[in-house]
Design an enzyme around this catalytic site. Sequence first.
Site, mmCIF file in Angstrom:
data_model
loop_
_atom_site.group_PDB
_atom_site.id
_atom_site.type_symbol
_atom_site.label_atom_id
_atom_site.label_comp_id
_atom_site.label_asym_id
_atom_site.label_seq_id
_atom_site.Cartn_x
_atom_site.Cartn_y
_atom_site.Cartn_z
ATOM 1 N N ASP A 149 11.882 1.741 2.990
ATOM 2 C CA ASP A 149 10.707 0.877 2.948
ATOM 3 C C ASP A 149 9.926 1.248 1.695
ATOM 4 O OD1 ASP A 149 8.134 -0.102 3.110
ATOM 5 O OD2 ASP A 149 7.822 0.456 5.203
ATOM 6 N N GLN A 203 5.032 0.837 -0.482
ATOM 7 C CA GLN A 203 3.984 1.598 -1.188
ATOM 8 C C GLN A 203 4.536 2.336 -2.396
ATOM 9 O OE1 GLN A 203 0.830 1.355 -0.587
ATOM 10 N NE2 GLN A 203 0.924 0.305 1.381
ATOM 11 N N CYS A 240 -1.624 0.640 10.596
ATOM 12 C CA CYS A 240 -0.327 0.222 11.159
ATOM 13 C C CYS A 240 0.634 1.397 11.261
ATOM 14 C CB CYS A 240 0.320 -0.902 10.344
ATOM 15 S SG CYS A 240 -0.651 -2.400 10.297
ATOM 16 N N LYS A 294 1.840 -6.164 -3.043
ATOM 17 C CA LYS A 294 1.375 -4.797 -3.322
ATOM 18 C C LYS A 294 1.771 -4.376 -4.735
ATOM 19 C CE LYS A 294 1.934 -3.664 1.546
ATOM 20 N NZ LYS A 294 0.676 -3.353 2.211
ATOM 21 N N HIS A 330 5.378 2.891 8.958
ATOM 22 C CA HIS A 330 4.555 1.708 9.249
ATOM 23 C C HIS A 330 5.194 0.987 10.443
ATOM 24 C CE1 HIS A 330 3.008 -2.413 8.492
ATOM 25 N NE2 HIS A 330 2.080 -1.846 7.743
HETATM 26 N N1 PMP Z 1 5.605 -0.717 5.041
HETATM 27 C C1 PMP Z 1 4.609 -0.076 4.443
HETATM 28 C C2 PMP Z 1 4.759 1.370 4.079
HETATM 29 C C3 PMP Z 1 3.429 -0.775 4.157
HETATM 30 O O1 PMP Z 1 2.421 -0.147 3.551
HETATM 31 C C4 PMP Z 1 3.313 -2.133 4.503
HETATM 32 C C5 PMP Z 1 2.046 -2.925 4.241
HETATM 33 N N2 PMP Z 1 0.864 -2.265 4.634
HETATM 34 C C6 PMP Z 1 4.403 -2.748 5.108
HETATM 35 C C7 PMP Z 1 5.531 -2.013 5.356
HETATM 36 C C8 PMP Z 1 4.381 -4.181 5.499
HETATM 37 O O2 PMP Z 1 4.291 -4.972 4.363
HETATM 38 P P1 PMP Z 1 4.029 -6.549 4.494
HETATM 39 O O3 PMP Z 1 2.862 -6.691 5.422
HETATM 40 O O4 PMP Z 1 3.719 -6.956 3.092
HETATM 41 O O5 PMP Z 1 5.272 -7.151 5.029
#
Ligand code: PMP
Length: 407
Positions: free
Chosen positions: A200, A203, A364, A226, A123
């Site tokens: 990270d 997910q 993203c 999430k 991401h």
């Molecule tokens: N890493 C991953 C794998 C994600 O799916 C996301 C959210 N789509 C993020 C980071 C960023 O998370 P947040 O926007 O809640 O900070």
Amino acid sequence: PEGRLASPWAADFPILARPVRKRRLSYLDNGATTQKPRAVIQAMEAFYEQSNANIHRGVHWLSQHATDLYEQARERVGTLLNTPDSQDVIFTRGTTESINLVAQTWGQSLQPGDEILVTGMEHHSNIVPWQLLCERTGAVLRHARITDTGELDLDDFRAQLNPRTRLVGLAHVSNALGTVNPVADLVRLAHEAGALVLVDGAQAVAHAPVDVQALDCDFYAFSGHKLYGPTGIGALYVRGSILASLPPWQGGGDMIRTVSFEGSTWASGPQRFEAGTPNIGGSIALGAAIDYVLSIGLDRIAAHEAALLDDATERMRELPGVRLIGTARHKAGILSFLVDGIHPHDLGTILDTEGVAIRAGHHCAMPLMSHFGIPGTARASFALYNDGRDIDALVAGVRKAQKLFGV
Ligand code: PMP
């Protein structure tokens, strides 16, 4: 709960009872954010009705009470991740802030020529903070390739690791493909090369049990929203021995021991990284979300979502003109696909008219999309409240779109 792959937990989520576009809502955008169970909504309300005060500095009863609740929420996060000590948990705004915290504190020790290694499926929040850090320090950002099935290319990962690698950043589960990375194995390889590892977990935490001691990672980041908790709250686990030596990042109240114009000294433990009044109510509601998933059991949640993913994968495979993106053997909760002749945004719009909420776009993860040579995908992502009817609605919606587009 009705029919195939019924979810006994859907009734815990008030929003699922509201119609959307006069249809039953099939909420399949859980990778973006999850809905909240009544227990979480009530915890938030109870905090502001019964317990609201600022923490860590009050002499009065209510402040002590709010502090206790906040620190209990930290213990809940520790339990969720099986941290050795709840003092290894820093509250943040979410995954993005957790990763930026590491880049800005631990990152201060980087020298020109040092390397950060990430994977091709990250991401943007696990790419851009490292790019900014490399610009500041002269370090170099590398990435390990992924395969056509959407898995990490282990040979390339090994080849990229070298004595200059200071940190490896990798997703536990890819948000765009659902690929589950073999984190414990990758941590072992990284440690052998002398690098630290940041995982990270955005997910991952809602979809299977996570044990940072078994993974042996050095940092683990996730977002509360999430995991059926509120937005604006998340956490970062830091290995205790590393946390003790990390410099602060944001300065202000609560993160200091003493302040004078000659200089200041820092609080120890997670407080050193929690300057200012934090999201107290959000932390407590996150604690309630953790209680909620642990009371069901993350193994049970994983089994339910695996059954949903298997069913949806099989049914989408049967549809002519549908191409699945990311076919790793080990996946969690996410189905990314393309339909011949229909742009993912158009598909998402048509599905929306049927009450089916999915996501369309690059998720993203633009470098990952470039790897596949596509601008984006349509993504259905599952949570514990989804059931067979949601998959039926998704498949019917895709067929309707194909009819409308004459493809
Ligand atoms: N890493 C991953 C794998 C994600 O799916 C996301 C959210 N789509 C993020 C980071 C960023 O998370 P947040 O926007 O809640 O900070």
